[in-house]
Write an enzyme that holds these catalytic residues in place. Structure first.
Site, mmCIF file in Angstrom:
data_model
loop_
_atom_site.group_PDB
_atom_site.id
_atom_site.type_symbol
_atom_site.label_atom_id
_atom_site.label_comp_id
_atom_site.label_asym_id
_atom_site.label_seq_id
_atom_site.Cartn_x
_atom_site.Cartn_y
_atom_site.Cartn_z
ATOM 1 N N HIS A 1 1.238 -1.053 0.035
ATOM 2 C CA HIS A 1 -0.506 -0.012 0.356
ATOM 3 C C HIS A 1 1.058 0.858 0.480
ATOM 4 C CE1 HIS A 1 -3.031 -2.306 0.601
ATOM 5 N NE2 HIS A 1 -3.083 -2.577 1.414
ATOM 6 N N ASP B 1 -5.034 -7.837 -3.563
ATOM 7 C CA ASP B 1 -5.429 -7.757 -2.445
ATOM 8 C C ASP B 1 -6.782 -8.396 -1.948
ATOM 9 O OD1 ASP B 1 -5.466 -6.643 0.317
ATOM 10 O OD2 ASP B 1 -4.800 -4.574 0.107
#
Length: 476
Positions: free
Chosen positions: A287, A338
């Site tokens: 991220h 993800d």
């Protein structure tokens, strides 16, 4: 035509393909017994027995960040709320998993990845134990994921995750960094301490090494986040984790994490990792959304990889990370799916560029070359794997794209990164062997049917768990 290039003297013929940074016609690849390209000759005709790939062939995608069980949440968690409310629903999904259910679900999720163009995946795995925190025998959850990867024919880097605390402690300076105990929903994620995790990690490495080919399944390491691994544990792991093992961590996904880390330690999450010597080329930070300029410089100096997950970061309203600034500082950019709000490497690729356009008001930060490198080479590097591609020495992991579909018709072949989707992936090859054609897995069939059955099974198991929890909260 054959559907499975054999182990020795095998060949794959590509009608056209991404070779040395440009599109070339008629590329014939020879493949060795390890599934690597030994020769690539453009401008050739196919020979009898070659595996034929029509369309435009690209290096396959390497998924650098996955939580397989999050696939349950697609289409169920997209209403109002934020990351923290979404997390409550994620905990509920995790609570219903058993080794058998997780193997069924992960097989379907990995099959979906394969037909979409992914041939390897870094599975960030923290559902280790039974719901009460007791250990399953013989790494049951981890080996379930490994068997699922073998069934789907995807290369798995199983990132066994250290998850020790529920957050930074509530006390003043010097005590907040000790961490808070795991709550009831987190018990199955945790180990007693860093040494217990290191011992279990070593045991898992041995168990996987005995049962699986390293090219198929390997074991890497992950720290869930700085809020879940107290400072003493960071120091211990930095000292004891063997060199060369890929190491991943969720980093600065949310401003609250940064604020809590600063209050507890006086440092940003990146600064905290730097304090304990955890920054380096083997580290992938996932991220990396809310970074300071100093954080970016530290990650660049370390030669780390940043794994962006644009579809998830958009779905959870995380924000737009400083992608170009990280790249310019020397950080490699990889891509992951993800939580699998979508499983589509083409959408993740162009979302990287589109996010930078939205953030800066300028176009062209990432050319097609950059996007293919991020989704393929950098993702493989994050897993400690050989990069896929059409050049000698690369893994013969390929995805062919239909250049004449409703979405791609009229596109320049070298700009398909801006028009193609997973629906246009017409063939997927892993190690020289065909694994998918036109959305169907060669051995598992239609992943949609597998997903329907697996999600229904988890839902059925979750219902009594949910009722039990409700009973426990009712007053007499």
């Amino acid at each position: 035509m054959t559907d499975a290039a054999g182990p020795s003297g095998a060949a794959v013929w590509c009608e056209s393909g991404w070779h040395d940074g440009s599109i070339r016609d008629g590329i014939r690849l020879t493949v060795d017994s390890a599934g690597r390209v030994t020769a690539a000759v453009p401008g050739t005709e196919a020979e009898p027995g070659d595996l034929l790939l029509p369309g435009v062939v690209f290096p396959a995608a390497a998924n650098a960040h996955s939580h397989a069980f999050h696939r349950i949440l697609r289409g169920r968690t997209h209403t109002a709320g934020d990351f923290w409310s979404w997390r409550e629903q994620m905990y509920s999904a995790a609570g219903a998993l058993t080794p058998d259910l997780y193997e069924q679900l992960a097989t379907a999720v990995f099959a979906e990845m394969v037909v979409s163009g992914y041939t390897s995946v870094a599975e960030f795995h923290y559902v280790h134990h039974a719901p009460d925190g007791s250990a399953y025998p013989d790494h049951a959850m981890e080996l379930a994921l490994a068997r699922a990867a073998v069934a789907a024919g995807i290369r798995l880097t199983l990132l066994d995750t250290c998850y020790l605390s529920g957050g930074f402690g509530p006390g003043g300076s010097g005590t907040r960094s000790l961490g808070t105990p795991l709550d009831a929903r987190q018990q199955r994620f945790g180990d007693a301490d860093a040494d217990a995790w290191l011992e279990r990690f070593a045991s898992l490495q041995a168990a996987v090494g005995e049962r699986f080919d390293h090219e198929q399944v390997s074991v890497g390491a992950a720290l869930h986040s700085v809020r879940a691994v107290p400072e003493a544990a960071l120091a211990r792991i930095a000292e004891q984790l063997p060199a060369g093992i890929p190491l991943h961590i969720h980093l600065s996904e949310q401003p609250q994490e940064n604020a809590d880390c600063l209050a507890a330690t006086g440092l940003t999450p990146t600064g905290l990792l730097h304090r304990y010597g955890l920054l380096g080329p083997r580290l992938s930070v996932v991220h990396a959304t809310h970074l300071t300029d100093a954080d970016i410089a530290l990650l660049g100096e370390a030669g780390a990889t940043a794994v962006f997950c644009p579809s998830t970061e958009a779905d959870l309203a995380d924000g737009l990370g400083p992608a170009a600034a990280l790249r310019d500082a020397g950080v490699a950019l990889a891509l992951g799916s993800d939580q699998h709000a979508v499983v589509d490497p083409w959408l993740e690729m162009r979302a990287l560029e589109y996010g930078e356009r939205l953030r800066t008001g300028r176009r062209g930060a990432f050319a097609p070359n950059d996007l293919h490198f991020a989704v393929s080479d950098a993702g493989a590097r994050a897993q400690g794997r050989t990069a896929p591609g059409l050049e000698p020495g690369k893994a013969c992991d390929l995805m062919a794209v239909d250049p004449h579909s409703l979405r791609t018709a009229g596109s320049r072949p070298d700009q398909l990164a801006f028009s193609a989707t997973a629906a246009d992936v017409s063939a997927v090859v892993v190690g020289g062997r065909l694994r998918a054609r036109n959305g169907s897995h060669t051995s598992l069939g239609n992943p949609a049917a597998l997903l329907r059955e697996a999600i229904a099974a988890v839902d059925s198991a979750a219902a009594p768990v949910h009722e039990t929890r409700l009973e426990g909260t009712r007053r007499p």
